[in-house]
Design a protein around this motif. Structure first.
Motif, mmCIF file in Angstrom:
data_model
loop_
_atom_site.group_PDB
_atom_site.id
_atom_site.type_symbol
_atom_site.label_atom_id
_atom_site.label_comp_id
_atom_site.label_asym_id
_atom_site.label_seq_id
_atom_site.Cartn_x
_atom_site.Cartn_y
_atom_site.Cartn_z
ATOM 1 N N GLU A 578 99.048 -0.805 49.131
ATOM 2 C CA GLU A 578 98.890 0.594 49.246
ATOM 3 C C GLU A 578 99.967 1.255 49.737
ATOM 4 O OE1 GLU A 578 95.852 2.607 48.727
ATOM 5 O OE2 GLU A 578 96.202 1.185 47.163
ATOM 6 N N PRO A 579 100.661 2.104 49.007
ATOM 7 C CA PRO A 579 101.995 2.779 49.434
ATOM 8 C C PRO A 579 101.510 3.630 50.427
ATOM 9 C CG PRO A 579 101.699 3.414 47.303
ATOM 10 C CD PRO A 579 100.537 2.449 47.657
ATOM 11 N N ASP A 580 100.458 3.977 50.365
ATOM 12 C CA ASP A 580 99.893 5.324 51.580
ATOM 13 C C ASP A 580 98.933 4.821 52.586
ATOM 14 O OD1 ASP A 580 97.981 4.440 49.506
ATOM 15 O OD2 ASP A 580 97.439 6.701 49.033
ATOM 16 N N ARG A 597 93.914 4.202 52.703
ATOM 17 C CA ARG A 597 93.563 5.206 52.744
ATOM 18 C C ARG A 597 92.081 5.427 52.536
ATOM 19 N NH1 ARG A 597 96.163 9.915 48.659
ATOM 20 N NH2 ARG A 597 94.654 8.838 47.153
ATOM 21 N N GLU A 625 97.907 14.701 54.551
ATOM 22 C CA GLU A 625 99.063 14.868 53.279
ATOM 23 C C GLU A 625 99.946 13.696 53.695
ATOM 24 O OE1 GLU A 625 99.633 16.886 50.553
ATOM 25 O OE2 GLU A 625 97.551 16.577 50.801
ATOM 26 N N ASN A 626 100.147 13.718 55.126
ATOM 27 C CA ASN A 626 101.401 12.609 55.360
ATOM 28 C C ASN A 626 100.933 11.283 56.006
ATOM 29 O OD1 ASN A 626 103.814 14.417 54.623
ATOM 30 N ND2 ASN A 626 102.850 15.668 56.349
ATOM 31 N N GLU A 705 88.107 10.640 47.849
ATOM 32 C CA GLU A 705 88.937 9.365 47.240
ATOM 33 C C GLU A 705 88.603 9.239 46.171
ATOM 34 O OE1 GLU A 705 91.715 7.617 48.463
ATOM 35 O OE2 GLU A 705 91.873 9.383 49.950
ATOM 36 N N GLU A 706 89.810 8.863 45.185
ATOM 37 C CA GLU A 706 89.498 8.211 43.833
ATOM 38 C C GLU A 706 89.888 6.812 43.918
ATOM 39 O OE1 GLU A 706 88.201 10.630 41.663
ATOM 40 O OE2 GLU A 706 88.299 12.214 42.901
#
Lengths: 860, 446
Positions: A578-580, A597, A625-626, A705-706
């Motif tokens: 997960e890059p996020d 996430r 967002e961040n 979340e998708e």
């Protein structure tokens, strides 16, 4: 466990630690003598010969504890099966009489270490390796696996006069350093000037260049390979040009997202080796796992010779499973496992033997160590003879404890899984596992830490109030039978593959070969990176949409070159891609936690109580967002629990099996297919600690979340559901409870944690028009858990039923289907009825694909 | 696995799975996307700012850079622009051929590298590369490699250029050939960067790297040693501006070079002309800076004109380097010159260095006097080091236990104020030992 390289101590033909040169047999010892250390040990053994057998007898005879043991299991002592080794005659790795042949220098060295013969499985593996095969040795801890790859590497070095190089990979830094010492012992004893060294984050930059150019054996880990070595292969060209062997230790740790990523790292490795003109063979070792050949083939993308018959000797082994007594019959609560271990301590510890306790959490190590040190006098021990051991301790302290265990100065050690893999601490006598470690390989690695030759060893598993532990407490056959967990690896998961292709394209350009047969004349086929048909498509995507590559026309088709000011391996992690990820910061801007996430939705919404190592924080702000959440230390008498709404939309069903009644009507079915999951966090409840009283609720305002992934689905036909009373009201809670229980016991049969599986239950699914339970892989794009659930569902359902039937609670508790507050007063009863019905029905038939097609065509 | 890939649906699927927005104009969306998406997509956050520069569009060109000839090499084709400058070409206030007046003795001293003593700058290559990034690794491409050399009465600048990444091996082979034909390499920070970018890729392409066999003068280190404290940074452009009077009003900073080449590869308007100019200026600066460096000890250009640059710092730095080289007599000259040049208030560091060199040259009385002044003149690190030196000297050389004890006590006072961490612990321990020993000595005498 003793290191995999070392044959079991005190075997007739082996010195106790074959790979450690400092412990060669003392000159004065007789032919059957161990080393000096062993002499002292043996003296002690004579004095207290009854050691572990007496402990077992006391545990079985003392009423306050004997009743809690739900099972005893004994494996008798087993002699070694060995094979003679002769001097090699010719190049095919055989002696003149056709037996396994080794170079005279190696034979001499083995002889000096007291090894005139090798264990049968070692000999077989070495033979295969010398014949140029890829080999996996999948045998238990301490069976001498390291020797099986050390000898072929040394032999190839001898035969090539030092030209053949190898790269060894270990799952931890500590392990590679441990093995480096052992290997250097061999090299020194051979009197050669070869260099082996550990290349990891601790290697000083000033010596790296020398090491790169001169290292005959490089010991490293997958992370260094991924981020340090492969992206800089120009610097390593000497190694890659002559790379003969790639050794990977403990490959059973390579599963799920991590394993799938590492499989891609290996593709990159092979691609680079080929660029420099070498074609290395792979020598792998693993704990005993289910279907090791398939696992290795998926990891490497090619067939591997597998050796699984363990021929090493062991003494009598006794196993006991201890189930703490029920302290609250209504809630079904059992006594805390850690507390029970304190009660067991006087039985299993003492001045005349060595005991290891395994805890699953670092904090538990500290708590138990403190307790045992306080209780030391009553245990007949000095506090200094009791030590804790875990990651986070400084290396010097760790070495000191390891040495203390080897010398016998340390009598008791309390450890996390830090001592589970092959660090050399010699063999101990008693192992106590505080809770099941979560998978069979870990269980056996931990149990493998005990057992000296000719003497009895004991392993006690203390069960927790958890469905898996409770299942095991009553199914010792699961533990002692053949391994049951599936290791899932899917290197072609689109997310992982595309991230790894980024790294690979940085390292060398990709060329496609366009043949006349290709329909897709545009891109053609890209070979040398697995069989996924999507490689060219992903490369185009990375070129056109991500601006990371340029596509240039080539001789036979397009070639993609890296063309970006970036170092992709830095941003691509091996464990979960997960890059996020969301990072949680405290008031001082220190990062205190990280999560993917999807989890963030239910754990760091504004107002959430967030706990780290028993410190309590409140989330003040969530910058969605961040990907940052800001927490503040607080005192709170409540915790928070989020409610989510999860919708699983079926995109495509790929497999189905159904149970039919005599008329041919469907009773229930299982499916596997692609799904799109939408999760919305709706509200959170504040729940008082201890009393679980609900003291308020607030809304959560976060976007949905998708997730695109693969799911396993269990459906029950409408008619059957009606019969079973699965329709409305409280029954919905029971259906949800069944889903959760399946999710919790699933790790018995597939290598994952419950938290790797997402869940959604519906009493009336829009897609299936019937009750449905979705258990889906939470890795975007899936790493195969959906398929594994599909194949293992019968075992999982059966285990869930067993847990329910065995549980002593009246209406449901956390150790089975869930507390009454969650599943309702009829929860347990309904759950038991449904699971029993599922288990009792006839075997499922694979359903004609056309039926699946029809289902797919169904309007939503 | 069985079905053929459908590129359009694959792209959609990847977009969904990788959680990337549908493709749109990158310059518009870049600012709005969360940071992780940009990182993942490889779009740099400042891309839109960069392209928004007012003068930017006017400076862009399309297609191949001007005057680049194509070379056909057995391993592929690449381009090169060759520019010949008169050897007395003015670069700032210097001329290129002043490099040939450099004293190699000075260069050895300032570079601390004896291998440089034998080099002839007439036969050296002046090397500077432009790469696609600073990270290094197999994916970093040196797309522009400049090699400058003196050729009779000319200075020839050869700039090898890659039309595409596929021809890297060919150009690197030519670079290796040209470098091997020289007798030395001159660069700025090239020992740490440029050399490795080339060497890594040469090994990757099976081209024998030429660098091990050649002495390498990396101008960065000597210039930092000489002038570190006066310019605030050690960049090439800082040095050329202050020391050689060369200014670059229209320079395209090096970090924009990768984008220029990527724009060229993508057939977009690019700023490669500016990158060529920047690269050329760097190489010409190497020549004049080498000339400057080689005149450090005489402080005059071959023409007799003064060298220029910060004289006081130069003198102090030379003193320090000469002292390290064991040339104490020369060091003393230079430190006294530095003190003269400092006027009324010489820096305490320089005065400490002076005292230290005095002590080493045998002028012990003056050294003790200076150290005593420094030890008591302030409460700083110089005072601490002076007190420590004084104590050592007085105890062992001066045989003056009383003075040594006074100095030790002073040092103990200072150590808690000015020293930190491990150094503080170590010094405090040493000083305590010394104090105890001195007190015993003095007590024994009484």
């Amino acid at each position: 466990m003793t290191p995999p390289d070392a044959p079991p101590p005190h075997s007739p033909t082996h010195a106790p630690n074959a790979a450690s040169p400092e412990r060669v047999p003392s000159p004065g010892a007789g032919p059957d003598a161990g080393p000096t250390r062993g002499g002292e040990r043996r003296a002690r053994a004579v004095l207290h010969a009854a050691g572990v057998d007496a402990i077992v007898a006391r545990l079985q005879a003392t009423p306050s504890v004997s009743g809690c043991f739900t099972a005893w299991h004994t494996e008798p002592a087993r002699p070694a099966r060995t094979r003679r080794v002769g001097p090699v005659d010719g190049a095919d790795g055989h002696a003149s009489d056709g037996t396994l042949g080794l170079r005279p220098e190696l034979l001499e060295l083995l002889r000096r270490r007291g090894m005139d013969e090798l264990f049968e499985h070692q000999a077989r593996a070495i033979e295969l390796a010398l014949a140029g095969k890829d080999v996996l040795v999948a045998t238990p801890t301490a069976s001498g696996k390291t020797l099986a790859y050390t000898l072929p590497v040394l032999q190839s070095l001898l035969e090539s006069d030092g030209a053949a190089r190898s790269l060894w990979m270990f799952p931890t830094k500590a392990l590679s350093q441990d093995q480096s010492k052992a290997l250097n012992g061999w090299i020194e004893a051979l009197g050669t000037d070869w260099h082996s060294f550990t290349y990891d984050g601790d290697t000083p930059p000033s010596v790296r260049r020398t090491l790169r150019d001169r290292g005959h054996v490089v010991l490293s880990n997958p992370w260094m390979l991924h981020q340090g070595i492969l992206p800089n292969h120009g610097k390593w060209s000497e190694l890659f040009r002559d790379l003969r062997y790639v050794v990977i230790d403990e490959v059973h740790t390579l599963s799920g997202v991590f394993g799938s990523s590492v499989a891609n790292v290996l593709r990159r490795l092979v691609r680079i080796a080929r660029h420099y003109g070498s074609d290395p063979r792979f020598l792998l070792s693993s704990a005993t796992v289910r279907d090791p050949a398939a696992h290795a083939a998926r990891l490497l993308g090619r067939e591997v010779e597998v050796v699984t018959e363990d021929a090493s000797p062991h003494g009598k082994r006794v196993f006991g499973v201890f189930d703490p007594p029920i302290v609250n019959p209504v809630a079904g609560l059992r006594a805390n496992a850690l507390e029970e271990v304190r009660r067991l301590a006087p039985f299993v510890t003492g001045p005349r033997h060595q005991t290891i306790f395994f805890c699953n959490r670092r904090i538990a190590v500290e708590v138990l160590t403190t307790y045992l040190k306080e209780a030391a006098p009553s245990l007949g021990l000095a506090p200094a003879e009791i030590r804790g051991y875990r990651g986070g301790y400084l290396p010097l302290l760790r070495r000191e404890i390891e040495e203390g265990l080897k010398s016998g100065a340390v009598k008791v050690v309390v450890s996390t899984n830090a001592l589970e893999l092959g660090i050399d601490i010699g063999a101990l006598d008693v192992a106590v596992l505080v809770g099941y470690p979560g998978n069979q390989a870990s269980f056996w690695q931990r149990a493998g830490r005990v057992g000296r030759r000719g003497r009895t060893s004991l392993t006690v598993l203390v069960a927790r109030s958890d469905p898996i532990d409770q299942y095991l407490a009553h199914h010792p056959d699961y533990l002692f039978g053949a391994p049951r967990e599936r290791l899932e690896v899917d290197p072609d998961n689109l997310v992982l593959l595309s991230e790894q292709l980024k790294c690979a394209a940085f390292e060398l350009p990709f060329s496609s070969i366009r043949s006349d047969a290709d329909d897709d004349a545009e891109a053609g086929q890209v070979r040398g990176f697995g069989d996924s048909p999507h490689i060219a498509g992903i490369l185009d995507y990375l070129a056109e949409e991500s601006n990371l590559l340029v596509r240039r026309p080539g001789e036979h088709g397009p070639t993609w070159y890296w063309a970006a000011d970036a170092y992709p391996a830095q941003d691509v992690s091996l464990a979960g891609n997960e890059p996020d990820n969301v990072v949680v910061f405290d008031e001082d801007q220190r990062a205190i936690g990280e999560m993917d996430r999807e989890s963030s939705l239910t754990s760091v919404y504004e107002g959430a109580i967030y706990q780290v190592e028993s410190e309590i924080f409140k989330i003040e702000r969530f910058d969605y967002e961040n990907r940052r959440a800001y927490a503040k230390r607080t005192a709170s008498d409540y915790f928070t629990e989020a409610e989510t709404d999860t919708e699983v939309r079926v995109l495509r069903l790929e497999e189905k099996a159904a149970s039919l009644d005599p008329t041919g009507a469907e009773r229930w079915a299982v499916w596997r297919g692609e799904v799109h999951v939408t999760t919305v966090a709706t509200l959170y409840k504040k729940i008082r600690f201890y009393t679980r009283e609900n003291v308020g609720a607030e809304d959560i305002h976060l976007p949905a979340e998708e997730l695109d992934t693969e799911s396993f689905v269990l459906t029950v036909s409408e008619a059957s559901a009606a019969e079973l009373g699965l329709t409305a009201g409280n029954r919905a809670a029971a259906w949800r409870g069944i889903g959760r229980l399946l999710r919790r016991v699933a790790p018995l049969f597939l290598r994952c944690q419950s938290s790797d599986l997402g869940i959604s239950t519906e009493v009336r699914s829009g897609h299936f028009s019937s009750p449905a339970i979705h258990l889906y892989d939470r890795v975007p794009g899936s790493v195969g858990l959906g398929g594994a659930l599909f194949r293992e569902h019968r075992s999982i359902v059966r285990a869930a039923l067993d847990v329910l039937e065995r549980c002593a609670c009246p209406h449901g508790c956390p150790a089975c289907i869930g507390p009454v507050e969650e599943v309702g007063v009829h929860g347990k009863e309904t759950g038991t009825r449904v699971l029993a019905w599922l288990t009792a029905s006839a075997a499922l038939d694979e359903v004609d694909p056309t039926v699946v097609e029809a289902a797919e065509a169904e309007p939503r | 696995m069985s079905e053929p890939a459908d590129p359009s649906s694959l792209a959609n699927k990847l977009r969904r799975l990788r959680r990337e927005e549908p493709a749109s104009n990158p310059d518009v969306s870049a600012a709005e996307l969360p940071a992780w998406v940009q990182r993942s997509l490889g779009r740099r956050s400042s891309a839109s700012e960069r392209t928004a520069r007012a003068d930017d569009a006017a400076r862009r060109t399309l297609g191949a850079p001007r005057d680049v000839e194509t070379y056909e090499h057995e391993r592929g084709r690449f381009g090169a622009r060759v520019t010949r400058y008169a050897s007395d070409h003015a670069h700032g206030t210097w001329r290129l051929n002043e490099a040939l007046d450099a004293s190699m003795g000075d260069i050895v001293l300032l570079s601390r590298d004896d291998a440089l003593g034998a080099i002839e700058l007439e036969r050296a290559v002046f090397l500077d590369v432009e790469t696609t990034g600073l990270s290094g690794g197999a994916g970093t491409t040196s797309f522009l490699v400049a090699l400058g050399r003196f050729d009779g009465d000319a200075f020839e600048l050869w700039q090898g250029f890659l039309f595409g990444p596929e021809n890297e091996a060919a150009m690197l082979a030519e670079v290796a050939r040209r470098v091997s034909a020289s007798s030395a390499v001159v660069s700025f920070f090239g020992k740490s960067f440029d050399r490795h970018r080339l060497e890594d890729k040469m090994r990757l392409h099976g081209v024998e790297p030429p660098f091990d066999a050649l002495p390498h003068l990396d101008l960065y280190h000597p210039f930092v040693r000489l002038y570190r404290d006066c310019f605030g940074d050690g960049r090439l452009q800082t040095m050329e501006r202050h020391l050689c009077g060369f200014l670059r009003p229209d320079d395209l900073p090096g970090q924009f070079a990768p984008e220029a080449w990527f724009d060229f590869l993508g057939d977009r308007a690019h700023r490669l002309e500016d990158v060529f100019q920047h690269n050329a200026d760097d190489v010409l600066s190497l020549a004049v800076l080498a000339g400057h460096l080689g005149r450090t000890c005489v402080e005059r250009r071959a023409s007799g004109a003064p060298l220029g640059g910060p004289e006081r710092e130069r003198a102090a730095s030379l003193a320090r380097l000469l002292r390290e080289a064991g040339r104490d007599v020369e060091a003393l000259e230079w430190i006294e010159r530095a003190l003269e040049r400092s006027g009324d208030e010489p820096a305490r560091e320089e005065r400490f260095l002076h005292a230290d060199i005095l002590r080493r040259t045998g002028a012990t009385d003056r050294a003790v006097e200076r150290l005593t002044e420094l030890a008591h003149g302030a409460r700083d690190d110089v005072a601490l080091r002076s007190a420590v030196e004084l104590a050592k000297h007085a105890e062992h050389r001066g045989r003056n236990a009383a003075l040594a004890l006074t100095a030790t006590r002073r040092a103990l006072d200072l150590v808690t104020i000015v020293a930190t961490g491990a150094r503080r612990r170590r010094l405090a321990q040493e000083l305590e030992h010394r104090r105890a020993r001195l007190e015993r000595k003095l007590a024994a005498r009484e």
